[in-house]
Design an enzyme around this catalytic site. Structure first.
Site, PDB file in Angstrom:
ATOM      1  N   GLU A  66      26.936  56.746  34.375  1.00  0.00           N
ATOM      2  CA  GLU A  66      26.042  55.783  34.311  1.00  0.00           C
ATOM      3  C   GLU A  66      27.402  54.862  33.513  1.00  0.00           C
ATOM      4  O   GLU A  66      27.167  53.575  33.368  1.00  0.00           O
ATOM      5  CB  GLU A  66      25.005  56.357  32.547  1.00  0.00           C
ATOM      6  N   GLU A  73      27.444  46.374  37.052  1.00  0.00           N
ATOM      7  CA  GLU A  73      26.315  45.940  36.796  1.00  0.00           C
ATOM      8  C   GLU A  73      27.241  44.633  35.526  1.00  0.00           C
ATOM      9  O   GLU A  73      26.845  43.232  35.826  1.00  0.00           O
ATOM     10  CB  GLU A  73      25.539  46.256  35.040  1.00  0.00           C
TER      11      GLU A  73
HETATM   12  N1  LIG Z   1      21.281  38.687  40.126  1.00  0.00           N
HETATM   13  C1  LIG Z   1      20.711  39.375  40.678  1.00  0.00           C
HETATM   14  N2  LIG Z   1      20.560  39.587  41.778  1.00  0.00           N
HETATM   15  C2  LIG Z   1      18.970  40.428  42.596  1.00  0.00           C
HETATM   16  N3  LIG Z   1      18.051  41.389  41.779  1.00  0.00           N
HETATM   17  C3  LIG Z   1      18.969  41.148  40.508  1.00  0.00           C
HETATM   18  C4  LIG Z   1      19.698  40.702  40.290  1.00  0.00           C
HETATM   19  N4  LIG Z   1      20.055  41.517  38.585  1.00  0.00           N
HETATM   20  C5  LIG Z   1      19.617  42.397  38.744  1.00  0.00           C
HETATM   21  N5  LIG Z   1      18.571  42.380  39.825  1.00  0.00           N
HETATM   22  C6  LIG Z   1      16.986  43.706  39.968  1.00  0.00           C
HETATM   23  O1  LIG Z   1      17.591  44.274  38.930  1.00  0.00           O
HETATM   24  C7  LIG Z   1      17.167  45.480  38.219  1.00  0.00           C
HETATM   25  C8  LIG Z   1      18.080  45.970  37.011  1.00  0.00           C
HETATM   26  O2  LIG Z   1      19.110  44.729  36.917  1.00  0.00           O
HETATM   27  P1  LIG Z   1      19.850  45.011  35.330  1.00  0.00           P
HETATM   28  O3  LIG Z   1      21.195  44.919  35.634  1.00  0.00           O
HETATM   29  O4  LIG Z   1      18.865  44.294  34.680  1.00  0.00           O
HETATM   30  O5  LIG Z   1      19.623  46.663  35.056  1.00  0.00           O
HETATM   31  P2  LIG Z   1      19.332  46.951  33.979  1.00  0.00           P
HETATM   32  O6  LIG Z   1      17.826  47.757  34.495  1.00  0.00           O
HETATM   33  O7  LIG Z   1      18.967  45.906  32.320  1.00  0.00           O
HETATM   34  O8  LIG Z   1      19.985  48.900  33.555  1.00  0.00           O
HETATM   35  P3  LIG Z   1      20.456  48.576  32.120  1.00  0.00           P
HETATM   36  O9  LIG Z   1      19.227  48.718  31.375  1.00  0.00           O
HETATM   37  O10 LIG Z   1      20.649  50.041  32.367  1.00  0.00           O
HETATM   38  O11 LIG Z   1      21.634  47.596  31.561  1.00  0.00           O
HETATM   39  C9  LIG Z   1      18.512  45.502  40.024  1.00  0.00           C
HETATM   40  O12 LIG Z   1      18.290  46.869  40.159  1.00  0.00           O
HETATM   41  C10 LIG Z   1      18.053  44.806  40.624  1.00  0.00           C
HETATM   42  O13 LIG Z   1      16.906  45.228  41.440  1.00  0.00           O
END
Ligand SMILES: Nc1ncnc2c1ncn2[C@@H]1O[C@H](COP(=O)(O)OP(=O)(O)OP(=O)(O)O)[C@@H](O)[C@H]1O
Length: 118
Positions: A66, A73
């Site tokens: 994680e 991220e």
């Molecule tokens: N810049 C981007 N370009 C393309 N796809 C993206 C982008 N940012 C996020 N994603 C998509 O959205 C999904 C979630 O990404 P994100 O970084 O928002 O994680 P999260 O769900 O907020 O995780 P966490 O809760 O751990 O922060 C990624 O797995 C990807 O498929």
């Protein structure tokens, strides 16, 4: 003295990294809460020494995965906030690594918990 200060500085940065992950990432908070529950249940069920060692390894596996995921991220956000096909692949693979660590941990945890509960 300079050397000690630089080692202390590195420790400070590393602990700051843990704090940043804890305060900025929701998934990390969820895994941390799960960790606390696992530790409490292990105390209540009076886990053997070897079971404690396996559980601690599994907790480490998930939390480390994680932490890397959170760092990736941030790295992707540093480069782009716009949709990008490669960013999607990178984030999905990184999330997949965490998922795999959780699945492996759950499977092994079932084998560890069952004898204590039956
Ligand atoms: N810049 C981007 N370009 C393309 N796809 C993206 C982008 N940012 C996020 N994603 C998509 O959205 C999904 C979630 O990404 P994100 O970084 O928002 O994680 P999260 O769900 O907020 O995780 P966490 O809760 O751990 O922060 C990624 O797995 C990807 O498929």
């Amino acid at each position: 003295m300079h050397r000690i200060n630089s080692v202390l500085f590195k420790f400070k940065c590393a602990f700051k990294g843990l704090f940043i992950a804890f305060t900025s990432d929701n998934s990390f908070k969820i895994h941390f809460a799960a960790t606390i529950s696992v530790i409490f249940s292990a105390i209540l069920l009076e886990f053997s020494k070897s079971d404690w060692m396996i559980i601690i390894l599994l907790i480490g596996l998930v939390l480390v995965a994680e932490l890397f995921n959170t760092a990736i991220e941030f790295l992707v956000k540093l480069f782009t906030d716009d949709y990008h096909e490669l960013a999607e692949k990178i984030l999905d693979i990184s999330a997949g690594a965490v998922l795999l660590s959780v699945i492996i941990s759950i499977i092994i945890a079932v084998f560890i918990y069952l004898p204590y509960l039956l």
